[in-house]
Design an enzyme around this catalytic site. Structure first.
Site, mmCIF file in Angstrom:
data_model
loop_
_atom_site.group_PDB
_atom_site.id
_atom_site.type_symbol
_atom_site.label_atom_id
_atom_site.label_comp_id
_atom_site.label_asym_id
_atom_site.label_seq_id
_atom_site.Cartn_x
_atom_site.Cartn_y
_atom_site.Cartn_z
ATOM 1 C CE1 TYR A 73 -3.273 -3.059 0.783
ATOM 2 C CE2 TYR A 73 -4.233 -1.229 -0.445
ATOM 3 C CZ TYR A 73 -4.270 -2.553 -0.039
ATOM 4 O OH TYR A 73 -5.295 -3.366 -0.457
ATOM 5 N NE ARG A 76 -2.804 -0.260 -5.116
ATOM 6 C CZ ARG A 76 -4.005 -0.643 -4.661
ATOM 7 N NH1 ARG A 76 -4.068 -1.530 -3.682
ATOM 8 N NH2 ARG A 76 -5.112 -0.142 -5.161
ATOM 9 C CG HIS A 127 -13.908 -0.818 -3.714
ATOM 10 N ND1 HIS A 127 -13.641 -1.413 -4.917
ATOM 11 C CD2 HIS A 127 -15.089 -1.334 -3.304
ATOM 12 C CE1 HIS A 127 -14.611 -2.278 -5.215
ATOM 13 N NE2 HIS A 127 -15.501 -2.232 -4.259
HETATM 14 C C1 BV8 Z 1 -18.315 -7.638 0.273
HETATM 15 C C2 BV8 Z 1 -9.863 -1.760 -2.558
HETATM 16 C C3 BV8 Z 1 -19.821 -8.322 1.899
HETATM 17 C C4 BV8 Z 1 -8.574 -2.327 -2.072
HETATM 18 C C5 BV8 Z 1 -11.021 -3.573 -3.733
HETATM 19 C C6 BV8 Z 1 -21.045 -11.873 -5.258
HETATM 20 C C7 BV8 Z 1 -20.577 -12.757 -6.193
HETATM 21 C C8 BV8 Z 1 -19.255 -13.179 -6.158
HETATM 22 C C9 BV8 Z 1 -18.384 -12.720 -5.174
HETATM 23 C C10 BV8 Z 1 -18.855 -11.832 -4.242
HETATM 24 C C11 BV8 Z 1 -20.185 -11.417 -4.282
HETATM 25 N N1 BV8 Z 1 -20.368 -10.558 -3.247
HETATM 26 C C12 BV8 Z 1 -19.199 -10.406 -2.554
HETATM 27 C C13 BV8 Z 1 -18.262 -11.183 -3.132
HETATM 28 C C14 BV8 Z 1 -16.887 -11.301 -2.662
HETATM 29 C C15 BV8 Z 1 -15.975 -10.212 -3.217
HETATM 30 C C16 BV8 Z 1 -15.891 -10.281 -4.716
HETATM 31 O O1 BV8 Z 1 -16.536 -9.524 -5.413
HETATM 32 N N2 BV8 Z 1 -15.078 -11.202 -5.201
HETATM 33 C C17 BV8 Z 1 -14.893 -11.336 -6.631
HETATM 34 C C18 BV8 Z 1 -13.415 -11.115 -6.956
HETATM 35 C C19 BV8 Z 1 -15.332 -12.706 -7.028
HETATM 36 N N3 BV8 Z 1 -16.432 -8.893 -2.809
HETATM 37 C C20 BV8 Z 1 -16.077 -8.432 -1.623
HETATM 38 O O2 BV8 Z 1 -15.397 -9.050 -0.837
HETATM 39 C C21 BV8 Z 1 -16.578 -7.029 -1.253
HETATM 40 N N4 BV8 Z 1 -17.141 -7.072 0.055
HETATM 41 O O3 BV8 Z 1 -19.028 -8.060 -0.578
HETATM 42 O O4 BV8 Z 1 -18.609 -7.662 1.597
HETATM 43 C C22 BV8 Z 1 -19.604 -9.127 3.102
HETATM 44 C C23 BV8 Z 1 -18.538 -8.867 3.938
HETATM 45 C C24 BV8 Z 1 -18.391 -9.627 5.076
HETATM 46 C C25 BV8 Z 1 -19.276 -10.633 5.344
HETATM 47 C C26 BV8 Z 1 -20.336 -10.878 4.483
HETATM 48 C C27 BV8 Z 1 -20.502 -10.121 3.368
HETATM 49 C C28 BV8 Z 1 -15.432 -6.049 -1.207
HETATM 50 C C29 BV8 Z 1 -14.867 -5.834 -2.572
HETATM 51 C C30 BV8 Z 1 -13.875 -4.657 -2.541
HETATM 52 C C31 BV8 Z 1 -12.459 -5.173 -2.538
HETATM 53 N N5 BV8 Z 1 -11.531 -4.033 -2.618
HETATM 54 N N6 BV8 Z 1 -10.282 -2.458 -3.787
HETATM 55 C C32 BV8 Z 1 -7.442 -1.984 -2.985
HETATM 56 O O5 BV8 Z 1 -7.617 -1.255 -3.976
HETATM 57 O O6 BV8 Z 1 -6.321 -2.440 -2.683
HETATM 58 S S1 BV8 Z 1 -11.395 -4.373 -5.150
HETATM 59 C C33 BV8 Z 1 -10.206 -3.952 -6.277
HETATM 60 O O7 BV8 Z 1 -10.224 -4.977 -7.236
HETATM 61 C C34 BV8 Z 1 -10.540 -2.714 -7.037
HETATM 62 O O8 BV8 Z 1 -11.085 -1.715 -6.229
HETATM 63 C C35 BV8 Z 1 -11.487 -3.194 -8.073
HETATM 64 O O9 BV8 Z 1 -12.790 -3.158 -7.614
HETATM 65 C C36 BV8 Z 1 -11.084 -4.628 -8.218
HETATM 66 C C37 BV8 Z 1 -10.353 -4.800 -9.529
HETATM 67 O O10 BV8 Z 1 -11.317 -4.681 -10.495
HETATM 68 P P1 BV8 Z 1 -11.157 -3.641 -11.673
HETATM 69 O O11 BV8 Z 1 -11.299 -2.264 -11.190
HETATM 70 O O12 BV8 Z 1 -12.083 -4.113 -12.699
HETATM 71 O O13 BV8 Z 1 -9.662 -3.741 -12.128
HETATM 72 P P2 BV8 Z 1 -8.987 -4.915 -12.915
HETATM 73 O O14 BV8 Z 1 -7.528 -4.740 -12.834
HETATM 74 O O15 BV8 Z 1 -9.583 -6.177 -12.466
HETATM 75 O O16 BV8 Z 1 -9.443 -4.653 -14.418
HETATM 76 C C38 BV8 Z 1 -8.992 -3.492 -15.101
HETATM 77 C C39 BV8 Z 1 -9.921 -3.363 -16.283
HETATM 78 O O17 BV8 Z 1 -9.575 -2.193 -16.987
HETATM 79 C C40 BV8 Z 1 -9.795 -4.520 -17.255
HETATM 80 O O18 BV8 Z 1 -11.071 -4.846 -17.744
HETATM 81 C C41 BV8 Z 1 -8.911 -3.933 -18.375
HETATM 82 O O19 BV8 Z 1 -9.201 -4.514 -19.628
HETATM 83 C C42 BV8 Z 1 -9.338 -2.494 -18.362
HETATM 84 N N7 BV8 Z 1 -8.342 -1.532 -18.813
HETATM 85 C C43 BV8 Z 1 -7.012 -1.555 -18.578
HETATM 86 N N8 BV8 Z 1 -6.452 -0.431 -19.106
HETATM 87 C C44 BV8 Z 1 -7.463 0.307 -19.647
HETATM 88 C C45 BV8 Z 1 -8.669 -0.395 -19.468
HETATM 89 N N9 BV8 Z 1 -9.856 0.069 -19.913
HETATM 90 C C46 BV8 Z 1 -9.849 1.255 -20.546
HETATM 91 N N10 BV8 Z 1 -8.745 1.996 -20.740
HETATM 92 C C47 BV8 Z 1 -7.533 1.547 -20.318
HETATM 93 N N11 BV8 Z 1 -6.426 2.294 -20.549
#
Ligand code: BV8
Ligand code: ZN
Length: 281
Positions: A73, A76, A127
């Protein structure tokens, strides 16, 4: 079902719809800040040194190895504070100044949207933020806004982390990690929402209040995989309120389920820093 139901890349039909749109929600992810030089979570940028970024963004990782997680962190924070908002951040800020019924839900914690001049009352950082740090003691609620210290303690100074990204970062003694200036007991943690942590209820309620105000005209899905919940769920919610969906992303999978939605009305493939200023002008 083909991914795209309508003209996928026709900016003219998009712009025709945009000028008629009042209630607009943008869901943004790490791709929004990619052109500012900040690593994304997945794809090539999805690593921090030799570690999967997603595995470090958990309370369990922090308990197990606070030294490694703080170095993740701290790096970052340094990158985010040194980065500049790009044209996509500025385009969204300009749209929110022009249209008070437009809101941005950002998953990013880098603070670049506020720095681009996005009105805070129309920006929902669900987030959390790298510039917030908070005490981990359950008896203390100390929270600090700190978007200036490149290193919160001498041990976290950029010079202390090996330049070689394959080298294992040093193990910093817990006492040399940030501690609470108020209670003097709790270790400080980044003020971000980790996986398996709940999102800030006040923000979720405010977003729900906005959603409940009536039909939604347009949902912009910008630079996100749309796989992290509950944020990803806003895409389907907007669609359910009548919104058309425009996806702006560097990569397009054959059959992505962005928030469980596998149809978009427009699909703009490329760098959002190039595309957004053009389609939102
Ligand atoms: C919770 C902060 C409830 C920290 C982050 C339902 C279904 C399945 C799973 C779950 C569900 N509900 C909850 C879950 C579990 C989990 C989850 O979603 N898991 C997933 C992975 C399966 N969610 C949670 O845990 C959430 N909490 O639901 O709590 C609860 C709690 C306790 C008890 C009971 C219930 C919390 C989620 C938040 C996590 N924190 N960030 C930090 O930043 O360090 S998440 C973090 O990862 C980011 O914030 C972001 O959200 C995520 C990454 O996703 P993206 O932003 O999409 O980034 P990524 O790199 O993946 O993709 C980049 C994209 O950009 C790509 O598509 C790429 O092609 C594109 N791109 C790249 N360059 C460009 C571009 N596009 C355009 N232009 C460019 N130049
Ligand atoms: Zn404290």
């Amino acid at each position: 079902m083909p991914y795209i139901e309508h003209g996928p890349t026709d900016p003219h039909t998009f712009k025709t719809h945009l000028v008629k749109s009042k209630r607009i929600l943008a869901l943004c992810g790490a791709g929004l800040s990619a052109s500012s030089g900040l690593a994304t979570f997945r794809g090539a940028g999805g690593l921090w040194r030799t570690h999967d970024a997603m595995s470090l963004a958990t309370p369990q990782a922090f308990v197990k190895d606070p030294s490694l997680v703080w170095q993740f962190y701290s790096a970052r924070r340094q990158a985010a504070f040194s980065a500049k908002p790009n044209a996509a951040h500025l385009a969204l800020a300009a749209l929110s100044v022009k249209n008070k019924d437009f809101i941005t839900v950002t998953q990013n914690v880098d603070g670049l949207s506020p720095r681009a001049g996005h009105p805070p009352e129309q920006l929902y950082p669900v987030h959390g933020s790298l510039s917030t740090i908070k005490c981990t003691s359950i008896f203390c609620s100390y929270t600090e806004h700190n978007n200036f210290d490149m290193a919160l303690t001498p041990a976290l100074a950029p010079s202390r982390t090996p330049a070689d990204v394959d080298a294992q970062p040093p193990t910093i003694p817990v006492l040399d990690l940030p501690h609470c200036p108020k209670c003097g007991i709790g270790m400080m943690r980044p003020g971000v929402v980790w996986f398996n942590e709940t999102l800030p209820n006040d923000l979720l309620e405010s977003i729900d209040d906005w959603i409940d105000q009536g039909p939604i005209d347009l949902c912009l899905v910008i630079g996100t995989t749309g796989q992290v919940w509950p944020a990803a769920g806003y895409i389907g919610i907007c669609k359910g309120k009548g919104a058309k969906v425009a996806v702006i992303n560097m990569e397009i999978d054959d059959d992505p389920h962005l928030g469980g939605v596998n149809t978009a009305d427009w699909l703009f493939k490329g760098d959002c820093a190039q595309i957004l200023p053009d389609i939102l002008e």
